[in-house]
Design a protein around this motif. Structure first.
Motif, PDB file in Angstrom:
ATOM      1  N   ASP A   1      21.558  -3.160  -3.432  1.00  0.00           N
ATOM      2  CA  ASP A   1      21.286  -3.525  -2.042  1.00  0.00           C
ATOM      3  C   ASP A   1      19.801  -3.654  -1.718  1.00  0.00           C
ATOM      4  OD1 ASP A   1      23.970  -3.556  -1.616  1.00  0.00           O
ATOM      5  OD2 ASP A   1      24.076  -1.542  -0.752  1.00  0.00           O
TER       6      ASP A   1
ATOM      7  N   LYS B   1      23.768  -8.279  -5.205  1.00  0.00           N
ATOM      8  CA  LYS B   1      24.247  -6.938  -4.846  1.00  0.00           C
ATOM      9  C   LYS B   1      24.768  -6.203  -6.085  1.00  0.00           C
ATOM     10  CE  LYS B   1      27.813  -4.810  -1.888  1.00  0.00           C
ATOM     11  NZ  LYS B   1      27.010  -3.868  -1.105  1.00  0.00           N
TER      12      LYS B   1
ATOM     13  N   SER C   1      35.342 -11.326   7.077  1.00  0.00           N
ATOM     14  CA  SER C   1      34.974 -10.807   8.411  1.00  0.00           C
ATOM     15  C   SER C   1      33.507 -10.372   8.522  1.00  0.00           C
ATOM     16  CB  SER C   1      35.945  -9.710   8.844  1.00  0.00           C
ATOM     17  OG  SER C   1      36.093  -8.728   7.855  1.00  0.00           O
TER      18      SER C   1
ATOM     19  N   VAL D   1      34.549  -0.897  -7.286  1.00  0.00           N
ATOM     20  CA  VAL D   1      35.212  -0.568  -6.031  1.00  0.00           C
ATOM     21  C   VAL D   1      36.506   0.177  -6.350  1.00  0.00           C
ATOM     22  CG1 VAL D   1      36.173  -1.488  -3.893  1.00  0.00           C
ATOM     23  CG2 VAL D   1      34.242  -2.655  -5.001  1.00  0.00           C
TER      24      VAL D   1
ATOM     25  N   ASN E   1      39.218  -6.815  -3.431  1.00  0.00           N
ATOM     26  CA  ASN E   1      37.963  -6.437  -4.066  1.00  0.00           C
ATOM     27  C   ASN E   1      38.057  -5.153  -4.893  1.00  0.00           C
ATOM     28  OD1 ASN E   1      36.302  -8.590  -3.234  1.00  0.00           O
ATOM     29  ND2 ASN E   1      36.252  -7.724  -1.170  1.00  0.00           N
TER      30      ASN E   1
ATOM     31  N   ASN F   1      20.402   2.067  -0.951  1.00  0.00           N
ATOM     32  CA  ASN F   1      20.085   1.882   0.460  1.00  0.00           C
ATOM     33  C   ASN F   1      21.317   1.398   1.199  1.00  0.00           C
ATOM     34  OD1 ASN F   1      17.577   2.456  -0.365  1.00  0.00           O
ATOM     35  ND2 ASN F   1      16.719   0.403  -0.033  1.00  0.00           N
ATOM     36  N   LYS F   2      21.421   1.778   2.427  1.00  0.00           N
ATOM     37  CA  LYS F   2      22.515   1.286   3.251  1.00  0.00           C
ATOM     38  C   LYS F   2      22.218  -0.180   3.544  1.00  0.00           C
ATOM     39  CE  LYS F   2      25.986   1.255   6.131  1.00  0.00           C
ATOM     40  NZ  LYS F   2      27.267   0.934   5.530  1.00  0.00           N
ATOM     41  N   SER F   3      23.180  -1.017   3.193  1.00  0.00           N
ATOM     42  CA  SER F   3      22.973  -2.440   3.403  1.00  0.00           C
ATOM     43  C   SER F   3      23.969  -2.937   4.427  1.00  0.00           C
ATOM     44  CB  SER F   3      23.149  -3.172   2.092  1.00  0.00           C
ATOM     45  OG  SER F   3      23.871  -4.359   2.270  1.00  0.00           O
ATOM     46  N   VAL F   4      23.668  -4.077   5.049  1.00  0.00           N
ATOM     47  CA  VAL F   4      24.638  -4.646   5.974  1.00  0.00           C
ATOM     48  C   VAL F   4      25.651  -5.497   5.227  1.00  0.00           C
ATOM     49  CG1 VAL F   4      23.254  -4.607   8.056  1.00  0.00           C
ATOM     50  CG2 VAL F   4      23.000  -6.486   6.444  1.00  0.00           C
ATOM     51  N   PHE F   5      25.376  -5.772   3.947  1.00  0.00           N
ATOM     52  CA  PHE F   5      26.276  -6.614   3.169  1.00  0.00           C
ATOM     53  C   PHE F   5      27.270  -5.726   2.430  1.00  0.00           C
ATOM     54  CE2 PHE F   5      26.867  -9.961  -0.274  1.00  0.00           C
ATOM     55  CZ  PHE F   5      27.491 -10.867   0.564  1.00  0.00           C
ATOM     56  N   GLU F   6      28.081  -4.992   3.210  1.00  0.00           N
ATOM     57  CA  GLU F   6      29.068  -4.088   2.616  1.00  0.00           C
ATOM     58  C   GLU F   6      30.447  -4.727   2.689  1.00  0.00           C
ATOM     59  OE1 GLU F   6      28.537  -1.280   1.112  1.00  0.00           O
ATOM     60  OE2 GLU F   6      26.408  -1.051   1.591  1.00  0.00           O
ATOM     61  N   PHE F   7      31.308  -4.359   1.732  1.00  0.00           N
ATOM     62  CA  PHE F   7      32.634  -4.958   1.693  1.00  0.00           C
ATOM     63  C   PHE F   7      33.424  -4.687   2.967  1.00  0.00           C
ATOM     64  CE2 PHE F   7      31.935  -4.758  -2.951  1.00  0.00           C
ATOM     65  CZ  PHE F   7      32.189  -6.085  -3.228  1.00  0.00           C
ATOM     66  N   SER F   8      34.014  -5.737   3.501  1.00  0.00           N
ATOM     67  CA  SER F   8      35.004  -5.579   4.567  1.00  0.00           C
ATOM     68  C   SER F   8      36.370  -5.585   3.902  1.00  0.00           C
ATOM     69  CB  SER F   8      34.922  -6.747   5.545  1.00  0.00           C
ATOM     70  OG  SER F   8      33.658  -6.787   6.153  1.00  0.00           O
ATOM     71  N   PRO F   9      37.362  -4.948   4.542  1.00  0.00           N
ATOM     72  CA  PRO F   9      38.690  -4.960   3.930  1.00  0.00           C
ATOM     73  C   PRO F   9      39.172  -6.399   3.707  1.00  0.00           C
ATOM     74  CG  PRO F   9      38.626  -3.444   5.772  1.00  0.00           C
ATOM     75  CD  PRO F   9      37.321  -4.191   5.782  1.00  0.00           C
TER      76      PRO F   9
ATOM     77  N   MET G   1      31.504  -8.723   6.678  1.00  0.00           N
ATOM     78  CA  MET G   1      30.680  -8.946   5.507  1.00  0.00           C
ATOM     79  C   MET G   1      30.238 -10.409   5.443  1.00  0.00           C
ATOM     80  SD  MET G   1      31.546  -8.440   1.491  1.00  0.00           S
ATOM     81  CE  MET G   1      30.313  -7.596   0.518  1.00  0.00           C
TER      82      MET G   1
ATOM     83  N   MET H   1      22.168 -13.164   6.624  1.00  0.00           N
ATOM     84  CA  MET H   1      21.216 -12.779   5.581  1.00  0.00           C
ATOM     85  C   MET H   1      20.750 -14.007   4.793  1.00  0.00           C
ATOM     86  SD  MET H   1      22.068  -9.949   2.697  1.00  0.00           S
ATOM     87  CE  MET H   1      21.965  -8.487   3.707  1.00  0.00           C
TER      88      MET H   1
ATOM     89  N   ARG I   1      35.334 -12.150  -5.927  1.00  0.00           N
ATOM     90  CA  ARG I   1      35.188 -11.217  -4.811  1.00  0.00           C
ATOM     91  C   ARG I   1      35.573 -11.907  -3.506  1.00  0.00           C
ATOM     92  NH1 ARG I   1      35.254  -6.144  -6.537  1.00  0.00           N
ATOM     93  NH2 ARG I   1      33.377  -5.414  -7.577  1.00  0.00           N
TER      94      ARG I   1
END
Lengths: 484, 298
Positions: free
Chosen positions: B258, B253, B30, A324, A332, A5-13, B32, B39, B26
């Protein structure tokens, strides 16, 4: 998990900065304590494999340059071998501390030049390199205790040729014992990853080593051949492919050069039904995908007991989705760039062979950048001993999975390879570990873990994985002669 | 029951610690981080479980649950309030139609040292007062004596009594002694009908840890692989800082995926975590840490 599922808790650079590093546009040869222009007059480019951009130009040493380096090392040998072990130890301790001080810069350069994730160069390569110098600094004045009642002497000039997968760490593995034992060195880093060795030369300058004790010459195979063929070199230490190792062994066959080789591998990683499966899966992942699989001791052959095969494969597939893949400078990133175009071509050749031989291939659904050299983590299932991807070293993130039923069967299969560098065993039963490890023909065997390295522990191979040990007391032997 | 013939797989403690070291390395930055903080707030079971709890204290906590921080209306409310059965009615009334759930500990919390009859009455009292969720404790003594069927039967009996209410089963992992035992207790709870498995009561010093949570998440994942059914997870106790909470989310996660990242499937049992999350959120918005006094204590 299977469903994504698309989550909002995705890695930011989370990029490591490269603003603090100091690199020159052009590097000369480090001979006799001086930066020397190559007599060849030639330079080659070293690039960043994650974006194919040129980082610096590096001198290419020809035979005359190598001769100058060997002469400098020969000249420096008398002084270096006659100062007390305690004094030599001081230089090595100083070098180790300077590496620690510059750890951040060195790890960034390692990642830029070689494509490995910054997490690995920061947490593994550079700290371990420093640890090797610390450890061997301690031996410098204790050699008579390492070999009681034996009279030891250094060999003279050591020619050392190292690979591109752990550039600074391999330099440390080679330099630290050689110097601790009183030898002088001509070291050649790999042509795709020369920069950290050249930074190390700067650190050696800063540590005020006597001129000529360490000479660093850059170049490709011809430069290495010039070192191997030089009559005044007393010892060759090589880490690299079995193919080149054989050439070196032939070249040194009629000389009195002492030789150690650390070559390829095709490690068996064996997982029994009584293992802690979830942790074993982590170990398999670490065993094959560490450093993009550019590891001579990578656990590239997985043997799974048939009763847990489906569970292990399901978990492996789910796990590689979590890895990743991408910019090595991102903190990451788990899997960075393949070291060079030619290595990527080799890996792709084997992927093709695996598919042509009818194996089922599974890759992570991740995307990879458009520039640079990349290979998604890959699993081949249903493999057999007769498949080429099982027999030959791929040196990439490619796992071949076979099944077995009994201990005797898996021992036979695991040993049925020209290589014998490392192996892994996963079981909750201690007796099984000892039963198995005494039967496996491999230089390093890990139980319920994988890819653990320590300077105190000897590392080296059986059969076509080479001979001689690096690290520990055993590693000192390769740099000493015994007069008794 | 399937449990009888099912052995829990062994757990390798060294391997678990390696895994946690990877997860905590990890880098959560920003966007995330902001999303993670939001959350985490939405996953909190805001908890007060004191002998000294009064109507006033519980009402105030319920107010905080509903009006967490006026300055940042985009922030979600917490998932639930967690109280003793005697306070469920008060909490229910105070929360009104806010949508925030009321969870009640039950079954002779925290020790569980009572008869099944008393535990059922305790549960019934919480449910009669309107509890949406029941946080039961397992009989650790019986578990450590090897009476696994007793523990399993107790859980399934309470589950039956819960009806629509979701059942959280507290393993009190700090009393179980090893990660192998944590895994075994997790499997017993899951196969006996737990909707959630929860680490701790918060009443002993050894509360939730990342390694223990990792083992429990693996049990949930193995059950999901076997049956396709999702079980929820709640670490409780000892999680008071945002950074640690974000590590927990990262662990969820990476181990489960997710689809577990919502308050239906993951909760934090915590009392002081909410304010730290708020402070970190405010820091991210304004670029500076605010005084503690800008955040109401309850």
């Amino acid at each position: 998990m299977a469903a994504k599922n698309k989550s909002v808790f995705e890695f930011s650079p989370a990029l490591e900065s490269a603003g603090h590093i100091q690199l020159k546009d052009q590097y000369e040869l480090f001979i006799n304590g001086k930066w020397t222009k190559p007599k060849s007059g030639k330079y080659f480019k070293t690039t960043n494999p994650s974006n194919e951009k040129v980082i610096a130009k590096v001198a290419e040493a020809n035979e005359a340059d190598v001769d100058a380096a060997v002469s400098a090392a020969e000249k420096a040998f008398k002084g270096w071998s006659s100062i007390s072990g305690k004094e030599r130890g001081k230089y090595l301790f100083r070098l180790a501390r300077l590496i620690q001080e510059k750890a951040r810069e060195l790890s960034v350069i390692e990642t830029l030049d070689g494509g490995k994730p910054i997490r690995e160069s920061r947490d593994i390569d550079i700290p371990l390199a420093a640890a090797h110098f610390f450890y061997h600094a301690g031996w410098a004045d204790k050699l008579e205790y390492a070999f009681p009642n034996r009279k030891t002497e250094p060999l003279g000039v050591a020619g050392q040729i190292i690979p591109w997968n752990f550039p600074l760490l391999m330099a440390a593995w080679k330099l630290a014992p050689a110097l601790a034992c009183g030898n002088t060195v001509v070291l050649k880093p790999a042509e795709t990853t020369p920069l950290t060795a050249l930074k190390l030369a700067e650190i050696i300058e800063e540590a005020e080593f006597p001129p000529g004790v360490v000479n660093i010459v850059t170049g490709a195979g011809a430069t290495g051949a010039a070192i191997v063929g030089h009559p005044k070199v007393n010892k060759i230490a090589f880490t690299g492919s079995t193919e080149v190792g054989k050439i070196i062994q032939r070249a040194t066959a009629n000389t009195d050069k002492k030789l150690t080789l650390e070559l390829g591998g095709k490690a068996a990683n064996i997982i029994f039904e009584d293992a802690a499966i979830n942790q074993a899966v982590e170990g398999i992942i670490n065993g094959i995908y560490f450093n993009q699989g550019h590891v001579c001791c990578a656990g590239s052959r997985l043997f799974v007991q048939e009763s847990v095969h489906d569970e292990v494969i399901q978990k492996l597939k789910a796990r590689i989705e979590n890895l990743v893949v991408g910019d090595p400078m991102d903190k990451n990133t788990d899997i960075g760039a393949i070291n060079s175009k030619s290595q990527l071509e080799t890996i792709n050749k084997y992927l093709k062979i695996g598919k042509e031989e009818g194996l089922e291939m599974f890759q992570s659904s991740c995307s990879v950048p458009s520039e640079g050299f990349w290979c998604k983590p890959t699993i081949f299932t249903g493999a057999a001993q007769s498949n080429r991807i099982v027999q030959e070293e791929i040196f990439g993130p490619v796992l071949a999975v076979q099944t077995f039923r009994t201990i005797s069967e898996v021992v036979q299969k695991a040993n049925n390879t020209p290589y014998g560098l490392s192996a892994g065993v996963w079981t909750d039963k201690g007796s099984k570990i000892f039963n198995l490890t005494s039967q496996l023909r491999a230089g390093v065997i890990w139980a319920n873990t994988f890819n653990k390295f320590d300077p105190t522990s000897p590392f080296g191979g059986y059969k076509e994985s080479g001979f001689g040990r690096e690290g520990g007391v055993h590693g000192l032997e390769s740099y000493l002669k015994f007069n008794d | 029951m399937q449990l009888v013939n099912r052995n829990s797989p062994p757990v390798d403690q060294v391997g678990i610690e390696d895994r946690i070291a990877r997860v905590t390395a990890r880098s959560i930055k920003s966007d995330m981080k902001l999303e993670g903080l939001k959350m985490a707030i939405s996953m909190i079971d805001l908890t007060t479980l004191e002998g000294a709890d009064t109507n006033g204290k519980v009402t105030q906590l319920c107010t905080k649950a509903q009006y967490l921080c006026n300055e940042y209306p985009e922030l979600p409310s917490v998932a639930a309030i967690c109280v003793y059965p005697s306070m469920v009615g008060i909490a229910k009334k105070a929360l009104g139609k806010s949508g925030i759930k009321v969870a009640s500990v039950a079954t002779a919390f925290p020790s569980g040292q009572s008869s099944l009859e008393v535990k059922l009455l305790d549960t019934k009292m919480a449910l009669d007062n309107g509890a949406d969720e029941i946080d039961m404790v397992i009989s650790r003594g019986k578990f450590l004596q090897g009476e696994y069927d007793f523990v399993a039967d107790e859980i399934s009996t309470i589950k039956e009594a819960c009806g629509e209410a979701r059942l959280k089963v507290i393993l009190e992992t700090g009393e179980l002694g090893s990660l192998d035992q944590v895994r075994k207790a997790s499997d017993i709870a899951i196969y006996s009908g737990a909707d959630f498995i929860k680490t701790s009561t918060g009443k002993i010093p050894k509360a939730a840890t990342l390694p223990v949570t990792c083992v429990m998440l693996e049990a949930i994942r193995d059950y999901y692989f076997e049956t396709g059914k999702m079980i929820a997870m709640k670490p409780a106790g000892g999680i008071s800082k945002s950074k640690l909470a974000l590590h927990y989310l990262m662990l969820v996660k990476e181990v489960l995926g997710d689809q577990w990242l919502s308050n239906e499937w993951f909760r934090f049992g915590a009392s002081s975590l909410a304010n730290d999350l708020l402070m970190q959120y405010a820091k991210a918005q304004t670029g500076a840490y605010q005084s503690y006094d800008y955040f109401s204590i309850d």
